[in-house]
Design an enzyme around this catalytic site. Structure first.
Site, PDB file in Angstrom:
ATOM      1  N   SER A 414       0.833  -1.204   0.000  1.00  0.00           N
ATOM      2  CA  SER A 414       0.000   0.000   0.000  1.00  0.00           C
ATOM      3  C   SER A 414       0.873   1.261   0.000  1.00  0.00           C
ATOM      4  CB  SER A 414      -0.858  -0.045   1.270  1.00  0.00           C
ATOM      5  OG  SER A 414      -1.965   0.798   1.162  1.00  0.00           O
ATOM      6  N   PRO A 415       0.380   2.363  -0.572  1.00  0.00           N
ATOM      7  CA  PRO A 415       1.184   3.593  -0.562  1.00  0.00           C
ATOM      8  C   PRO A 415       1.486   4.056   0.858  1.00  0.00           C
ATOM      9  CG  PRO A 415      -1.092   4.022  -1.272  1.00  0.00           C
ATOM     10  CD  PRO A 415      -0.918   2.542  -1.235  1.00  0.00           C
ATOM     11  N   GLN A 492       1.315   6.545  -7.121  1.00  0.00           N
ATOM     12  CA  GLN A 492       0.112   7.226  -6.614  1.00  0.00           C
ATOM     13  C   GLN A 492       0.353   8.723  -6.764  1.00  0.00           C
ATOM     14  OE1 GLN A 492      -0.784   7.746  -2.379  1.00  0.00           O
ATOM     15  NE2 GLN A 492      -2.762   6.769  -2.727  1.00  0.00           N
ATOM     16  N   TYR A 573      -7.247  15.069   0.994  1.00  0.00           N
ATOM     17  CA  TYR A 573      -6.385  15.847   0.109  1.00  0.00           C
ATOM     18  C   TYR A 573      -7.260  16.563  -0.938  1.00  0.00           C
ATOM     19  CZ  TYR A 573      -2.811  13.337   2.635  1.00  0.00           C
ATOM     20  OH  TYR A 573      -2.042  12.845   3.649  1.00  0.00           O
ATOM     21  N   ARG A 621      -8.040   6.091  -5.466  1.00  0.00           N
ATOM     22  CA  ARG A 621      -8.253   5.780  -4.044  1.00  0.00           C
ATOM     23  C   ARG A 621      -9.311   6.723  -3.498  1.00  0.00           C
ATOM     24  NH1 ARG A 621      -4.305   4.327   1.147  1.00  0.00           N
ATOM     25  NH2 ARG A 621      -4.477   2.258   0.262  1.00  0.00           N
ATOM     26  N   ARG A 716       1.223  -1.249   6.881  1.00  0.00           N
ATOM     27  CA  ARG A 716       2.200  -1.274   7.982  1.00  0.00           C
ATOM     28  C   ARG A 716       2.988  -2.566   8.088  1.00  0.00           C
ATOM     29  NH1 ARG A 716      -1.967   0.582  12.288  1.00  0.00           N
ATOM     30  NH2 ARG A 716      -3.198  -0.621  10.789  1.00  0.00           N
TER      31      ARG A 716
HETATM   32  C1  LIG Z   1       3.559   5.700   7.369  1.00  0.00           C
HETATM   33  C2  LIG Z   1       2.339   5.668   6.520  1.00  0.00           C
HETATM   34  C3  LIG Z   1       2.266   6.480   5.399  1.00  0.00           C
HETATM   35  C4  LIG Z   1       1.131   6.450   4.571  1.00  0.00           C
HETATM   36  N1  LIG Z   1       1.109   7.187   3.430  1.00  0.00           N
HETATM   37  C5  LIG Z   1       0.085   7.062   2.555  1.00  0.00           C
HETATM   38  C6  LIG Z   1       0.119   7.670   1.271  1.00  0.00           C
HETATM   39  O1  LIG Z   1       1.091   8.293   0.881  1.00  0.00           O
HETATM   40  N2  LIG Z   1      -0.953   7.539   0.476  1.00  0.00           N
HETATM   41  C7  LIG Z   1      -2.054   6.820   0.857  1.00  0.00           C
HETATM   42  O2  LIG Z   1      -3.022   6.722   0.107  1.00  0.00           O
HETATM   43  N3  LIG Z   1      -2.088   6.192   2.045  1.00  0.00           N
HETATM   44  C8  LIG Z   1      -1.043   6.275   2.887  1.00  0.00           C
HETATM   45  N4  LIG Z   1      -1.056   5.586   4.069  1.00  0.00           N
HETATM   46  C9  LIG Z   1      -2.217   4.711   4.378  1.00  0.00           C
HETATM   47  C10 LIG Z   1      -1.914   3.268   3.980  1.00  0.00           C
HETATM   48  O3  LIG Z   1      -1.766   3.122   2.582  1.00  0.00           O
HETATM   49  C11 LIG Z   1      -3.029   2.337   4.447  1.00  0.00           C
HETATM   50  O4  LIG Z   1      -4.237   2.735   3.821  1.00  0.00           O
HETATM   51  C12 LIG Z   1      -3.219   2.356   5.961  1.00  0.00           C
HETATM   52  O5  LIG Z   1      -1.969   2.335   6.624  1.00  0.00           O
HETATM   53  C13 LIG Z   1      -4.035   1.145   6.442  1.00  0.00           C
HETATM   54  O6  LIG Z   1      -3.414  -0.060   6.092  1.00  0.00           O
HETATM   55  P1  LIG Z   1      -2.620  -0.979   7.176  1.00  0.00           P
HETATM   56  O7  LIG Z   1      -3.592  -1.274   8.277  1.00  0.00           O
HETATM   57  O8  LIG Z   1      -2.226  -2.214   6.397  1.00  0.00           O
HETATM   58  O9  LIG Z   1      -1.437  -0.200   7.668  1.00  0.00           O
HETATM   59  C14 LIG Z   1       0.053   5.610   4.905  1.00  0.00           C
HETATM   60  C15 LIG Z   1       0.135   4.821   6.044  1.00  0.00           C
HETATM   61  C16 LIG Z   1       1.262   4.810   6.842  1.00  0.00           C
HETATM   62  C17 LIG Z   1       1.328   3.900   8.033  1.00  0.00           C
END
Ligand SMILES: Cc1cc2nc3c(=O)[nH]c(=O)nc-3n(C[C@H](O)[C@H](O)[C@H](O)COP(=O)(O)O)c2cc1C
Ligand SMILES: Cc1cc2nc3c(=O)[nH]c(=O)nc-3n(C[C@H](O)[C@H](O)[C@H](O)COP(=O)(O)OP(=O)(O)OC[C@H]3O[C@@H](n4cnc5c(N)ncnc54)[C@H](O)[C@@H]3O)c2cc1C
Length: 761
Positions: A414-415, A492, A573, A621, A716
């Site tokens: 994921s981003p 992204q 955003y 997204r 994560r």
């Molecule tokens: C450190 C960090 C940076 C993130 N940056 C972005 C991002 O640049 N773009 C985005 O769409 N989501 C971003 N997210 C959200 C993640 O893509 C994801 O949707 C969110 O962490 C939930 O997934 P998880 O439970 O597997 O961590 C970020 C999450 C984390 C933890």
């Protein structure tokens, strides 16, 4: 003690029995409005675990109950004329009437006084309260006691959407708990059927309110509505009749299931138990279990604690946890049946899987333990749908095709923002970070949000796609990943809007910079929080400029060699600020209705789609829920948004949620955003990615196999372990997954250790 049990159902009777077993000197009286042998309903289901609990409490009644049990292991699902059977589920059933007769007999032996045909009224409850040390309110679903003291118990009753009627039949369903789905002229009607003695089966008929209305069941007598049910299910009944024994129910015997919760279970010397305190939907068959096990618990505590007050407090605390656990599973199951129209078009294999895993208590690996053969056949089906016939690997290892992009598996990095760019330029950090994740086995690796302009950055550390040196740096990464790994790369691209000009993620997230802030833009002049800058509400020139920046970023992403792009229209955003009514207060054609609010995001998406090569996929997204109730975007709106995206030739929706308002009240939990992906995929007919607290292979496989998403994003866990997919593959015993050649010796050792159940710690 002198105790009056109001209601002679499983809770009231079994509590009286349990108290007498502890101390025969207790004076126990059970007061029941019906006659001794006059009971509604047919069979009830109990699990082996509940039977063991009954045996430990009272071996005598447990043995008698056991003698009358019908056992079955299989669940059969009849859908689109196909009967699919899986095994290993282990249930037992008993007639409710038989159960009550056995409990009455046992209560009598132990000296419990039973007063039948005695209706408890508000006045008699008050009198009983004065006469007895304790009054157990076990008077069922519509408990009069609960109503009488409603201001103390604070009940919360949620009347569910479907209509159902509890019937019986002499048709046998010996071999399996059977679900039958029939399409009628007025919509789908389904039955939950199970055997509970030699020649009788429970046959619960259920349908949506709309179907029920269209049939006119509400105006019919019980016999008239039974005749229609017999016609609907004729081919499953072999000429046997459907029968009712709900003659005591006024009017039509069809009801809506009420989900009962109470803030308190006790008031002075009155204690609620069983359905009076809390209900669990019949589709997970746990109502009698809860009643019987609560009876055991309260009787135990009344003998282990120092006072009745302490016993009741402990009962309430302990049992509430168990009840909430079951109610959560029951809610999932109830909702699945309420939303069944969404799933009925699935292939019978996937429909069956979705049904079996509906309460989320049974996962992919649980199903493997129950019925490895059936699960293997389901996995084969999944792989063959993915163009991999003959293969029975777990769904996460199935390939996936979007336009010309073929992914080797369904796992997506994921981003995730890294905040390590310098003047928008990705650095060696980005190269090594993304290269490692591409080597780590995921089929698709996302970049973090890559910004379309310097002022569209979230933080000074965010990378961009707006200068030739950015394109060159990303190209170096794409070239490496494509040469050395099977992974595909998605950029992204986004614009920060009102959340721009803020601190790095590990500083104070979303807070303005100490110095060097730059001017920001948004749909309306509404700051993210009182501390943030007020953005400029975009005018037409701003809109044209930003749209062109998105187009230019997409062209750079193409030249850099990205396989896919995603437009970030989530998380508050810029594009998201147009979509959600919480931040869009415009009075021009870009504000107001959902269509108006989507107008600018769609202008950007359409412009990007025009320059993004036709053979490469495009994702968007979204935040499918603002977590602000009806004020913000709801999952219903998200389905409408997804339909518009589908019409704009978007290939896949990346279904995230929240981060659009500081007022949001998200409900977190395992896979908590997946239901939104499920809805969008199955109602808007567009491919989806699920994301959010999905961290086990078991979660990924359950989501994919049940058709709740096409791809699964893991964020994560990929920060903690770039090789997440390779590691879980070893844990699952999958040796087909491709490791980078120089690491194969490590892979061999890991796989051997996994086979022996060993790890590195
Ligand atoms: C450190 C960090 C940076 C993130 N940056 C972005 C991002 O640049 N773009 C985005 O769409 N989501 C971003 N997210 C959200 C993640 O893509 C994801 O949707 C969110 O962490 C939930 O997934 P998880 O439970 O597997 O961590 C970020 C999450 C984390 C933890
Ligand atoms: C369609 C359907 C299917 C179900 N299937 C299952 C299943 O498969 N497995 C399972 O475990 N559970 C099942 N249940 C749930 C189960 O029947 C209940 O959860 C269980 O009976 C709860 O026990 P109880 O003693 O709390 O209440 P009840 O069994 O409802 O007993 C309450 C008693 O109180 C009496 N009463 C009520 N008001 C008064 C009054 N004013 N005066 C005197 N007496 C009164 C009633 O007559 C009744 O006998 C099902 C329920 C439904 C509706």
């Amino acid at each position: 003690m002198r105790i009056a049990c109001l209601g002679g159902g499983p809770a009231g009777l079994y509590f009286a029995i349990s108290m007498k077993l502890h101390d025969p000197s207790h004076e126990m009286v059970v007061i029941e409005r019906n006659r001794a042998d006059d009971t509604f309903g047919w069979g009830v289901v109990l699990s082996d675990e509940t039977l063991d609990n009954l045996a430990a409490n009272d071996p005598v009644s447990a043995e008698r109950i056991r003698e009358h049990f019908a056992y079955w292991d299989d669940i059969a699902v009849v859908h689109k004329g196909v009967k699919t059977v899986s095994t290993g589920h282990g249930f037992c059933g008993i007639g409710r009437r038989q159960l009550l007769i056995l409990l009455q007999e046992r209560a009598r032996e132990l000296g419990v006084e039973m007063r039948f045909e005695t209706d408890i009224t508000e006045a008699s409850i008050e009198q009983l309260r004065r006469e007895y040390d304790l009054v157990l309110a076990a008077d069922g679903l519509n408990s009069r006691t609960r109503q009488t003291y409603a201001e103390h118990f604070k009940p919360d009753i949620d009347v569910r959407a479907c209509k159902f009627v509890w019937l019986g039949t002499h048709q046998t369903f010996n071999d399996a708990f059977t679900f039958i789905f029939e399409k009628t002229e007025h919509g789908w009607v389904w039955a939950h059927a199970y055997q509970f003695d030699k020649d009788t089966a429970t046959f619960i008929v259920e349908c949506s309110e709309a179907t029920w209305q269209a049939f006119g069941f509400g105006e019919m007598s019980q016999q008239e509505s039974i005749a229609i049910c017999e016609r609907i299910f004729a081919k499953h009944l072999d000429g046997h009749a459907l029968m009712t024994n709900a003659n005591h129910i006024r009017g039509s015997a069809w009801i809506n299931f009420p989900r009962v919760l109470c803030e308190r279970w006790s008031y002075e010397n009155v204690v609620l138990m069983g359905d009076a305190a809390a209900t669990a939907h019949f589709s997970i068959g746990s109502g009698s279990k809860l009643a019987l096990e609560s009876a055991i618990a309260l009787a135990n505590y009344l003998h282990s604690e120092n006072s009745s007050e302490a016993a009741v407090a402990r009962y309430e605390e302990d049992r509430r946890f168990e009840v909430l656990r079951l109610q959560s599973a029951a809610r999932n199951s109830t909702e699945w049946f309420e939303q069944i129209e969404r799933y009925l078009d699935l292939d019978p294999v996937q429909f069956n899987y979705s049904l079996l895993t509906r309460s989320q208590r049974i996962s992919h690996e649980n199903l493997r333990v129950r019925d490895p053969q059936w699960l293997e056949s389901a996995e084969r089906w999944f792989q063959s749908q993915a163009g991999n016939p003959g293969n029975a690997r777990a769904p996460m290892f199935a390939p996936y095709q979007l336009r010309d992009m073929r992914l080797v598996n369904r796992v997506v990095v994921s981003p995730m923002a890294q905040y390590k760019a310098v003047d928008g330029c990705p650095t060696d950090w980005h190269f090594s970070h993304y290269a490692e994740r591409a080597k780590g086995g995921a089929g698709l690796v996302y970049t973090e949000m890559t910004c379309v302009s310097p002022s569209g950055r979230i933080t000074p550390g965010c990378p961009g796609l707006y200068a030739p040196e950015h394109e060159a740096a990303w190209k170096r990464l794409c070239d490496f990943v494509h040469t050395e790994t099977p992974a595909k790369l998605c950029a992204q691209i986004g614009h920060s809007g009102a959340k721009g000009s803020t601190q790095l993620g590990w500083q104070e997230m979303d807070a303005p910079l100490a110095d060097g802030n730059w001017p920001i833009l948004a749909a309306s002049a509404q700051p993210w929080s009182a501390r943030n800058q007020v953005p400029k509400a975009m005018d037409r020139d701003d809109m044209d400029r930003v749209r062109d920046e998105f187009v230019s970023a997409a062209q750079m992403a193409d030249r850099a060699g990205f396989d896919m792009i995603e437009i970030h229209a989530a998380h508050g955003y810029l594009l998201s600020s147009f979509i959600t009514p919480l931040t869009n207060h415009r009075d021009d054609e870009y504000g107001g209705s959902l269509d108006n609010r989507l107008r600018y995001p769609l202008e950007v998406i359409n412009a990007v789609r025009r320059v993004w090569p036709a053979h490469k996929p495009l994702s968007v997204r979204i935040s499918a829920n603002d977590w602000c109730g009806a004020e913000g975007i709801t999952p219903d709106d998200a389905v409408q948004i997804a339909k518009r995206l589908r019409d704009a030739e978007v290939d896949i929706v990346d279904v995230s949620a929240g981060q659009t308002s500081t007022q949001a009240k998200p409900v977190y939990g395992r896979m908590f955003q997946t239901p939104f992906s499920d809805r969008i995929r199955n109602e808007a007919s567009i491919a989806t990615m699920a994301v959010g607290n999905i961290y086990q292979a078991d979660h990924v496989n359950s989501i994919l196999m049940a058709g709740r998403a096409d791809l699964v994003c893991i964020a994560r866990p990929h920060l903690a372990d770039p090789y997440w997919l390779l590691h879980v593959a070893a844990g699952l015993g999958d040796s087909e997954v491709e490791w980078p050649a120089p690491y194969r010796a490590g892979a061999d050792q890991l796989q051997r250790l996994a086979e022996r159940g060993e790890g590195w710690v």
